[in-house]
Write a protein that holds these residues in place. Structure first.
Motif, PDB file in Angstrom:
ATOM      1  N   GLU A  20     -79.756  22.665 -11.119  1.00  0.00           N
ATOM      2  CA  GLU A  20     -80.050  22.678 -12.542  1.00  0.00           C
ATOM      3  C   GLU A  20     -79.816  24.084 -13.091  1.00  0.00           C
ATOM      4  OE1 GLU A  20     -83.372  19.572 -13.629  1.00  0.00           O
ATOM      5  OE2 GLU A  20     -84.219  21.142 -12.366  1.00  0.00           O
ATOM      6  N   PRO A  21     -79.522  24.221 -14.379  1.00  0.00           N
ATOM      7  CA  PRO A  21     -79.386  25.573 -14.941  1.00  0.00           C
ATOM      8  C   PRO A  21     -80.693  26.343 -14.798  1.00  0.00           C
ATOM      9  CG  PRO A  21     -79.487  23.915 -16.684  1.00  0.00           C
ATOM     10  CD  PRO A  21     -79.326  23.176 -15.396  1.00  0.00           C
TER      11      PRO A  21
ATOM     12  N   SER B 179     -66.731  24.276 -19.589  1.00  0.00           N
ATOM     13  CA  SER B 179     -67.703  23.183 -19.564  1.00  0.00           C
ATOM     14  C   SER B 179     -68.536  23.147 -20.830  1.00  0.00           C
ATOM     15  CB  SER B 179     -68.617  23.333 -18.340  1.00  0.00           C
ATOM     16  OG  SER B 179     -67.880  23.204 -17.144  1.00  0.00           O
ATOM     17  N   LEU B 180     -68.988  24.307 -21.274  1.00  0.00           N
ATOM     18  CA  LEU B 180     -69.838  24.363 -22.461  1.00  0.00           C
ATOM     19  C   LEU B 180     -69.086  23.877 -23.696  1.00  0.00           C
ATOM     20  CD1 LEU B 180     -72.784  25.289 -22.533  1.00  0.00           C
ATOM     21  CD2 LEU B 180     -72.017  27.455 -23.472  1.00  0.00           C
ATOM     22  N   ALA B 181     -67.840  24.280 -23.823  1.00  0.00           N
ATOM     23  CA  ALA B 181     -67.055  23.890 -24.994  1.00  0.00           C
ATOM     24  C   ALA B 181     -66.818  22.384 -25.014  1.00  0.00           C
ATOM     25  CB  ALA B 181     -65.728  24.638 -24.998  1.00  0.00           C
ATOM     26  N   ARG B 182     -66.595  21.800 -23.845  1.00  0.00           N
ATOM     27  CA  ARG B 182     -66.320  20.364 -23.808  1.00  0.00           C
ATOM     28  C   ARG B 182     -67.522  19.523 -24.231  1.00  0.00           C
ATOM     29  NH1 ARG B 182     -63.126  21.529 -19.116  1.00  0.00           N
ATOM     30  NH2 ARG B 182     -64.892  21.068 -17.732  1.00  0.00           N
ATOM     31  N   THR B 183     -68.722  20.062 -24.119  1.00  0.00           N
ATOM     32  CA  THR B 183     -69.901  19.271 -24.488  1.00  0.00           C
ATOM     33  C   THR B 183     -69.953  18.990 -25.980  1.00  0.00           C
ATOM     34  OG1 THR B 183     -71.337  21.203 -24.871  1.00  0.00           O
ATOM     35  CG2 THR B 183     -71.221  20.336 -22.614  1.00  0.00           C
ATOM     36  N   GLY B 184     -69.474  19.932 -26.791  1.00  0.00           N
ATOM     37  CA  GLY B 184     -69.576  19.776 -28.230  1.00  0.00           C
ATOM     38  C   GLY B 184     -70.986  19.952 -28.757  1.00  0.00           C
ATOM     39  N   TRP B 185     -71.889  20.524 -27.967  1.00  0.00           N
ATOM     40  CA  TRP B 185     -73.292  20.650 -28.371  1.00  0.00           C
ATOM     41  C   TRP B 185     -73.525  21.833 -29.301  1.00  0.00           C
ATOM     42  CZ3 TRP B 185     -75.051  20.568 -22.571  1.00  0.00           C
ATOM     43  CH2 TRP B 185     -74.914  19.275 -22.057  1.00  0.00           C
ATOM     44  N   PHE B 186     -72.735  22.905 -29.135  1.00  0.00           N
ATOM     45  CA  PHE B 186     -73.075  24.180 -29.755  1.00  0.00           C
ATOM     46  C   PHE B 186     -72.036  24.626 -30.775  1.00  0.00           C
ATOM     47  CE2 PHE B 186     -74.884  24.383 -25.391  1.00  0.00           C
ATOM     48  CZ  PHE B 186     -76.230  24.395 -25.739  1.00  0.00           C
TER      49      PHE B 186
ATOM     50  N   LEU C 168     -77.503  34.778 -23.986  1.00  0.00           N
ATOM     51  CA  LEU C 168     -76.143  34.749 -23.449  1.00  0.00           C
ATOM     52  C   LEU C 168     -76.149  34.430 -21.960  1.00  0.00           C
ATOM     53  CD1 LEU C 168     -74.691  37.847 -25.342  1.00  0.00           C
ATOM     54  CD2 LEU C 168     -74.204  35.423 -25.811  1.00  0.00           C
ATOM     55  N   TRP C 169     -77.125  34.987 -21.236  1.00  0.00           N
ATOM     56  CA  TRP C 169     -77.246  34.684 -19.818  1.00  0.00           C
ATOM     57  C   TRP C 169     -77.583  33.200 -19.620  1.00  0.00           C
ATOM     58  CZ3 TRP C 169     -75.836  37.001 -15.496  1.00  0.00           C
ATOM     59  CH2 TRP C 169     -76.393  36.586 -14.279  1.00  0.00           C
ATOM     60  N   GLN C 170     -78.466  32.666 -20.470  1.00  0.00           N
ATOM     61  CA  GLN C 170     -78.781  31.236 -20.404  1.00  0.00           C
ATOM     62  C   GLN C 170     -77.532  30.380 -20.578  1.00  0.00           C
ATOM     63  OE1 GLN C 170     -82.074  31.288 -23.439  1.00  0.00           O
ATOM     64  NE2 GLN C 170     -82.845  29.673 -22.119  1.00  0.00           N
ATOM     65  N   LEU C 171     -76.753  30.708 -21.597  1.00  0.00           N
ATOM     66  CA  LEU C 171     -75.562  29.910 -21.873  1.00  0.00           C
ATOM     67  C   LEU C 171     -74.531  30.045 -20.756  1.00  0.00           C
ATOM     68  CD1 LEU C 171     -75.245  30.669 -25.685  1.00  0.00           C
ATOM     69  CD2 LEU C 171     -75.974  28.510 -24.637  1.00  0.00           C
ATOM     70  N   LEU C 172     -74.429  31.244 -20.192  1.00  0.00           N
ATOM     71  CA  LEU C 172     -73.494  31.460 -19.087  1.00  0.00           C
ATOM     72  C   LEU C 172     -73.892  30.625 -17.877  1.00  0.00           C
ATOM     73  CD1 LEU C 172     -71.058  33.059 -18.048  1.00  0.00           C
ATOM     74  CD2 LEU C 172     -72.621  34.898 -17.402  1.00  0.00           C
ATOM     75  N   MET C 173     -75.194  30.623 -17.534  1.00  0.00           N
ATOM     76  CA  MET C 173     -75.661  29.839 -16.397  1.00  0.00           C
ATOM     77  C   MET C 173     -75.568  28.338 -16.674  1.00  0.00           C
ATOM     78  SD  MET C 173     -76.214  32.047 -14.103  1.00  0.00           S
ATOM     79  CE  MET C 173     -76.794  30.847 -12.893  1.00  0.00           C
ATOM     80  N   LEU C 174     -75.779  27.937 -17.919  1.00  0.00           N
ATOM     81  CA  LEU C 174     -75.629  26.527 -18.277  1.00  0.00           C
ATOM     82  C   LEU C 174     -74.188  26.079 -18.079  1.00  0.00           C
ATOM     83  CD1 LEU C 174     -76.742  23.890 -19.456  1.00  0.00           C
ATOM     84  CD2 LEU C 174     -76.326  24.837 -21.742  1.00  0.00           C
ATOM     85  N   ASP C 175     -73.249  26.910 -18.519  1.00  0.00           N
ATOM     86  CA  ASP C 175     -71.842  26.578 -18.343  1.00  0.00           C
ATOM     87  C   ASP C 175     -71.494  26.404 -16.869  1.00  0.00           C
ATOM     88  OD1 ASP C 175     -68.954  26.526 -19.444  1.00  0.00           O
ATOM     89  OD2 ASP C 175     -68.867  28.132 -17.947  1.00  0.00           O
ATOM     90  N   ARG C 176     -71.968  27.333 -16.035  1.00  0.00           N
ATOM     91  CA  ARG C 176     -71.666  27.251 -14.610  1.00  0.00           C
ATOM     92  C   ARG C 176     -72.314  26.011 -13.974  1.00  0.00           C
ATOM     93  NH1 ARG C 176     -68.947  31.234 -16.060  1.00  0.00           N
ATOM     94  NH2 ARG C 176     -68.429  32.986 -14.684  1.00  0.00           N
ATOM     95  N   SER C 177     -73.537  25.705 -14.377  1.00  0.00           N
ATOM     96  CA  SER C 177     -74.239  24.556 -13.794  1.00  0.00           C
ATOM     97  C   SER C 177     -73.581  23.243 -14.190  1.00  0.00           C
ATOM     98  CB  SER C 177     -75.710  24.547 -14.225  1.00  0.00           C
ATOM     99  OG  SER C 177     -76.388  25.675 -13.725  1.00  0.00           O
ATOM    100  N   LEU C 178     -73.196  23.118 -15.453  1.00  0.00           N
ATOM    101  CA  LEU C 178     -72.516  21.898 -15.897  1.00  0.00           C
ATOM    102  C   LEU C 178     -71.217  21.706 -15.137  1.00  0.00           C
ATOM    103  CD1 LEU C 178     -73.047  22.160 -19.762  1.00  0.00           C
ATOM    104  CD2 LEU C 178     -74.263  20.651 -18.167  1.00  0.00           C
ATOM    105  N   SER C 179     -70.532  22.799 -14.887  1.00  0.00           N
ATOM    106  CA  SER C 179     -69.275  22.721 -14.140  1.00  0.00           C
ATOM    107  C   SER C 179     -69.511  22.214 -12.728  1.00  0.00           C
ATOM    108  CB  SER C 179     -68.612  24.094 -14.112  1.00  0.00           C
ATOM    109  OG  SER C 179     -67.434  24.076 -13.334  1.00  0.00           O
TER     110      SER C 179
END
Length: 631
Positions: free
Chosen positions: A337-338, A585-592, A615-626
């Protein structure tokens, strides 16, 4: 310490393919490199990966009871298993091994779910009772050991010590829960009432589930809670003596192992207290380890070295570069999980250092939550005094206006950053504390979300479960409620998740003596002035430890593991910060709103604002989604 996994059919007991459970266990092999096993019967299969700590050769799992009517897989340690074993022997039980696993089985057969009250330790375990045809899942009081579950499309329930164990099952749906994204952006982790994947649940700390083949899956049952509703009225000297007794018992009980054992030593109050009490009962030098940073403002090894010399420990330390950002992908894989607590990086490093010489390490986790050691506890107690004097209407009007008008001065000294204090004072105590603990405020989250994602939340706000937890706490004061919520929400979701994943990633067992439940219950009943006094948190603990530790260790400002993510995201990771908005990954979600993220990144890189945590949260979220493969 181990990893467990299993499959159970709650309806018709269909056959279970043991190979599936083997694959689930293989995914968490790092938790138990010393052995593996799978057992199956109609409608059920249990799997285990073993890290041998006690009774190295005599307690393989899955373990059957002597009469073969119960089967166990177990992750953790029962520290009082010898006492429980003696009680069971007095009731006629007989044992073939010398470890704690067989004691759990006998306790279950003697007392059923009430066996949990007898067990002191950290654990997550599953017992299949062949006679009753039911599965018993249980998690320890404070949530030291994790347990993930999921209902699958074939009617079975799967469980595992880590999410990656469930991900190894082909029927697990990989669909992100949008409410978990809101939770994660708020707290920096996904709390235990949620999982990043829809349909996956975490068994809450102090809860169990009892599942039957011929009945719908039963929900969790709470079997333990801590109460702040009572106050001890003993003299301070008597409470100090009792505290020292609990501390000694907690530490000595966690020093039982058939493998090399040591301790993390940061040089702070909590880890130094643990090491001092270990040295008191150990005939050999205690093995301690510390890490420091090559950046002087972050390095605490001098304090750790002072404690090591004081107690003649076998001390090892290592200086690591503050530039540890290359481990981002490894962290994402470790946590599934992120998870955005950047102190996971130095925690991993100290676990790696410890594992070079020991298999078990004692930590100082838990004292801040139990004894009010965080700066936020002192602030909240002071704010609660102000709330008691000023009516809500006045506070909302005056402090609300100040909070809206006051600039967000991230660059200023702490004393001049009053915006968050004004915002907190304008709210009720529970809402103010939740706001202070959160990473990303609701106003900023709403700016980040696109309309469709915001609508999909259905008005859900992540602070609400936390606020409700505080309001419904068995407590007498605002400080009580804050500590209760920390113990039930923050501790298992952040602190213990961090310690479990980083230690288990290197096959190290971490033990937390300051989370002994009897010590926690004792601390919860202390008068407030023995928790916070004259601006000092953990007052009684520090006063008690004056006989062991120097004042410069006891009363220096709290630092903790610090990772310079703000500097990273302005320097070597600036390109990563700029790329977050268009991260694959983050961009493909369309959430933000990518434009808003880019604006925040540029403001941070320029030094105008500090958005490093977001920014660190978003970076880790991107990596986790991937890694999860969900977008």
């Amino acid at each position: 310490m181990c990893g467990i996994a299993g499959i159970f059919h709650c309806g018709t007991p269909k056959p279970v393919d043991p190979a599936r459970v083997t694959k689930m266990c293989d995914a968490i092999a790092h938790r138990g490199p010393d052995g593996a096993g799978v057992w199956s019967a109609p409608g059920v299969a249990l799997g285990h990966r073993r890290l041998s700590i006690i009774d190295l050769a005599g307690s393989p799992q899955p373990m059957a009871s002597p009469d073969r009517r119960a089967m166990l897989v177990f992750n953790g340690e029962i520290y009082n298993f010898r006492e429980v074993r003696r009680e069971l022997e007095g009731l006629g039980a007989r044992f073939d091994t010398h470890g704690d696993s067989e004691v759990i089985l006998a306790a279950w057969q003697q007392w059923g779910p009430r066996c949990l009250d007898k067990l002191h330790g950290m654990f997550a375990f599953a017992i299949y009772d062949t006679e009753r045809r039911e599965l018993f899942l249980a998690r320890d009081r404070l949530g030291v050991k994790p347990l993930f579950t999921a209902m699958l499309s074939d009617g079975s329930l799967a469980f595992a010590s880590e999410l990656k164990g469930l991900l190894a099952h082909p029927l697990l749906r990989r669909s992100v829960d949008p409410l978990a994204v809101e939770d994660y952006l708020t707290w920096g982790y996904v709390p235990d009432h949620r999982s990043i994947l829809a349909g996956v649940e975490k068994l809450s700390a102090g809860h169990y589930r009892l599942l039957k083949h011929d009945a719908p899956p039963a929900g969790p049952v709470r079997w333990w809670d801590v109460s702040f509703a009572d106050r001890r009225k003993d003299k301070a000297a008597d409470l100090e003596a009792e505290l020292l007794f609990h501390l000694r018992e907690a530490v000595s009980s966690r020093m039982v192992a058939d493998v090399p054992l040591g301790a993390f030593l940061s040089g702070g109050v909590d880890s130094s207290s643990v090491v001092a009490l270990m040295a008191e009962v150990s005939s050999a030098p205690v093995r301690t380890c510390s890490i420091g940073f090559d950046e002087a403002s972050l390095d605490e090894t001098a304090y750790a070295r002072q404690i090591a010399e004081r107690f003649a420990t076998d001390h090892r330390e290592r200086i690591v570069s503050a530039d540890e950002f290359g481990e981002i992908d490894r962290l994402a894989a470790m946590f599934d999980e992120p998870f955005a607590d950047a102190s996971a990086l130095p925690t991993l490093r100290v676990c790696e250092l410890a594992r070079e010489t020991v298999t078990v390490a004692l930590s100082g986790d838990g004292a801040d939550e139990a004894f009010a050691g965080y700066r936020r506890h002192r602030f909240h107690a002071a704010e609660e005094r102000a709330r008691a004097v000023l009516p809500q209407s006045v506070r909302s009007s005056v402090f609300g206006a100040l909070g809206r008008a006051w600039p967000k001065a991230d660059w200023a000294p702490r004393a001049f950053r009053a915006k968050s204090t004004f915002q907190s004072l304008a709210a009720f105590g529970e809402e103010g504390y939740a706001r202070g603990l959160s990473v990303t405020a609701p106003e900023l989250r709403n700016q980040l979300y696109r309309d469709a994602f915001r609508s999909g939340l259905g008005g859900y706000q992540a602070e609400r479960p936390f606020v409700d937890l505080m309001r419904n706490a068995p407590a007498r004061s605002g400080l009580d409620r804050a500590q209760y919520a920390d113990l039930k929400f923050w501790l298992p979701g952040d602190i213990l998740t961090k310690t479990d994943r980083t230690s288990m990633a290197v096959s190290l067992e971490a033990r937390e003596p300051l989370l002994d439940h009897r010590l926690i219950e004792f601390a919860a009943a202390l008068p407030e002035n023995l928790r916070i006094r004259r601006g000092q948190g953990k007052w009684l603990l520090k006063h008690t430890m004056e006989r062991y530790l120097p004042r410069e260790v006891l009363y220096r400002p709290k630092q903790g593991f610090v990772t310079p993510i703000a500097q990273w995201l302005r320097g070597p990771l600036a390109s990563e910060a700029r790329a977050i908005a268009r991260g694959a990954s983050l961009a493909r979600t369309g959430w933000f709103d990518s434009a808003r993220i880019s604006t925040l990144a540029e403001a941070h890189i320029s030094g105008r604002s500090d958005h490093s945590r977001l920014l660190w949260q978003l970076l880790m979220l991107d990596r986790s989604l991937s890694r999860l493969g969900v977008v």
